[in-house]
Design a protein around this motif. Sequence first.
Motif, PDB file in Angstrom:
ATOM      1  N   THR A   1      58.787  52.925  63.173  1.00 55.27           N
ATOM      2  CA  THR A   1      58.117  51.918  63.985  1.00 55.27           C
ATOM      3  C   THR A   1      58.137  50.578  63.267  1.00 55.27           C
ATOM      4  O   THR A   1      58.162  50.520  62.034  1.00 55.27           O
ATOM      5  CB  THR A   1      56.657  52.311  64.286  1.00 55.27           C
ATOM      6  OG1 THR A   1      55.958  52.525  63.059  1.00 55.27           O
ATOM      7  CG2 THR A   1      56.606  53.581  65.123  1.00 55.27           C
TER       8      THR A   1
ATOM      9  N   HIS B   1      64.009  47.753  65.888  1.00 50.90           N
ATOM     10  CA  HIS B   1      64.128  48.898  66.797  1.00 50.90           C
ATOM     11  C   HIS B   1      65.592  49.157  67.143  1.00 50.90           C
ATOM     12  O   HIS B   1      66.059  50.301  67.132  1.00 50.90           O
ATOM     13  CB  HIS B   1      63.366  48.632  68.109  1.00 50.90           C
ATOM     14  CG  HIS B   1      61.920  48.302  67.933  1.00 50.90           C
ATOM     15  ND1 HIS B   1      61.143  47.803  68.960  1.00 50.90           N
ATOM     16  CD2 HIS B   1      61.096  48.379  66.862  1.00 50.90           C
ATOM     17  CE1 HIS B   1      59.916  47.602  68.533  1.00 50.90           C
ATOM     18  NE2 HIS B   1      59.866  47.946  67.257  1.00 50.90           N
TER      19      HIS B   1
ATOM     20  N   PRO C   1      55.999  54.037  76.274  1.00 55.32           N
ATOM     21  CA  PRO C   1      56.376  55.317  75.670  1.00 55.32           C
ATOM     22  C   PRO C   1      55.183  56.239  75.417  1.00 55.32           C
ATOM     23  O   PRO C   1      55.254  57.441  75.662  1.00 55.32           O
ATOM     24  CB  PRO C   1      57.046  54.916  74.354  1.00 55.32           C
ATOM     25  CG  PRO C   1      57.509  53.540  74.574  1.00 55.32           C
ATOM     26  CD  PRO C   1      56.474  52.905  75.463  1.00 55.32           C
TER      27      PRO C   1
ATOM     28  N   TYR D   1      59.995  52.577  67.917  1.00 54.64           N
ATOM     29  CA  TYR D   1      59.303  51.619  68.784  1.00 54.64           C
ATOM     30  C   TYR D   1      58.331  50.779  67.955  1.00 54.64           C
ATOM     31  O   TYR D   1      58.385  50.771  66.722  1.00 54.64           O
ATOM     32  CB  TYR D   1      58.572  52.366  69.901  1.00 54.64           C
ATOM     33  CG  TYR D   1      58.180  51.496  71.080  1.00 54.64           C
ATOM     34  CD1 TYR D   1      59.124  50.686  71.706  1.00 54.64           C
ATOM     35  CD2 TYR D   1      56.877  51.475  71.561  1.00 54.64           C
ATOM     36  CE1 TYR D   1      58.772  49.887  72.784  1.00 54.64           C
ATOM     37  CE2 TYR D   1      56.519  50.684  72.637  1.00 54.64           C
ATOM     38  CZ  TYR D   1      57.470  49.880  73.248  1.00 54.64           C
ATOM     39  OH  TYR D   1      57.115  49.091  74.308  1.00 54.64           O
TER      40      TYR D   1
ATOM     41  N   GLY E   1      65.248  55.167  70.673  1.00 56.43           N
ATOM     42  CA  GLY E   1      64.551  53.894  70.777  1.00 56.43           C
ATOM     43  C   GLY E   1      64.234  53.511  72.205  1.00 56.43           C
ATOM     44  O   GLY E   1      65.043  53.723  73.110  1.00 56.43           O
ATOM     45  N   PHE E   2      63.041  52.957  72.390  1.00 59.93           N
ATOM     46  CA  PHE E   2      62.667  52.389  73.694  1.00 59.93           C
ATOM     47  C   PHE E   2      62.941  50.902  73.581  1.00 59.93           C
ATOM     48  O   PHE E   2      62.185  50.164  72.948  1.00 59.93           O
ATOM     49  CB  PHE E   2      61.192  52.676  73.985  1.00 59.93           C
ATOM     50  CG  PHE E   2      60.791  52.382  75.403  1.00 59.93           C
ATOM     51  CD1 PHE E   2      61.388  53.039  76.459  1.00 59.93           C
ATOM     52  CD2 PHE E   2      59.808  51.448  75.689  1.00 59.93           C
ATOM     53  CE1 PHE E   2      61.028  52.787  77.772  1.00 59.93           C
ATOM     54  CE2 PHE E   2      59.431  51.176  76.990  1.00 59.93           C
ATOM     55  CZ  PHE E   2      60.037  51.846  78.040  1.00 59.93           C
TER      56      PHE E   2
ATOM     57  N   ASP F   1      56.190  59.551  66.569  1.00 58.69           N
ATOM     58  CA  ASP F   1      56.818  58.365  66.000  1.00 58.69           C
ATOM     59  C   ASP F   1      57.795  58.752  64.902  1.00 58.69           C
ATOM     60  O   ASP F   1      57.518  59.634  64.078  1.00 58.69           O
ATOM     61  CB  ASP F   1      55.762  57.420  65.419  1.00 58.69           C
ATOM     62  CG  ASP F   1      54.982  56.675  66.495  1.00 58.69           C
ATOM     63  OD1 ASP F   1      55.473  56.614  67.632  1.00 58.69           O
ATOM     64  OD2 ASP F   1      53.895  56.153  66.183  1.00 58.69           O
TER      65      ASP F   1
END
Length: 300
Positions: free
Chosen positions: A217, A224, A205, A191, A235-236, A214
């Motif tokens: 990032t 991402h 998240p 993210y 992954g968001f 994490d």
Amino acid sequence: MNANPDDLLVLLEVSRSGKFTTAAQALGLNHTTVSRRISALEKALGGRVLARAAGGWELTELGTEAVRVAERVEEAVSALGPAGTAPDPVAGVVRMTATDGFSAYIAAPAVARLRRAHPGLAVEVVTMTRRALQQRSGLDIEVVVGEPQVHRAEAVRLGEYMLGMYASRAYLAENGTPASVAELTEHPLVYFVDSMLQVDDLDAPRRLVPAMRDGLTSTNVFVHVEATRAGAGIGFLPCFMGDLHADLVRLLPGDFAELLPYWMVLRPDSMRRPAVAAVVQALREQTAAHREFLLGRGRA
């Protein structure tokens, strides 16, 4: 003492870019000449037309009045085009900022379609994910996530998009598929860099699964997507980006379905330009036409 029309046109160009150097390049002049023309205009008008701002120059109240006159001068000059032809008012440079995903999947095709009808139009798109600026020298349009709190600008809600949790099929085959939020916390998150995230609406998240550590990032949403596809973690992602890839699987959609708004911020003086108004309309139409795509319900 009356203002020189040429000096007014120089001010108009500076107001659009916020920078002497950019205006000089557009006008075929040098930086010193632009500065001298602005000084001459201020002497003729008896006051300052520009004030320094973060990253460039902003119009003063007197400067705003002068630009209105300059726009009429520009229109009059443009009307003196080749005999029998009417000049296209949708021309010149429009400058905007937007998030990476919006720029690629909404702004780019919208501008491409618009330019087919108006080849004299040029659009500069700077991609970034941040709050709307309070001083937007040189910018005509900003597209941001979340409702902006701005002064001396108009904010328009464009639409919404959905985010969800995604993982690659290869990653799930190797690490197992989480069946609950609790199991999801055992996996690394792909993210935004938390310490550099400027948009509160994008903190989902960390708010929904604070125990999730994490993994990889980045400040760029395309990183991402590709990191998730490469198996760096879960992954968001914007659903309209994640769903484009058959190797990605959406996880726990009942628990992770974050709906966020896109807002457009416009300088009032910019909207008087036909080119800016045309780009704004194209962005609105493109966003509306791709509503289901942005909500993760279909392809573009």
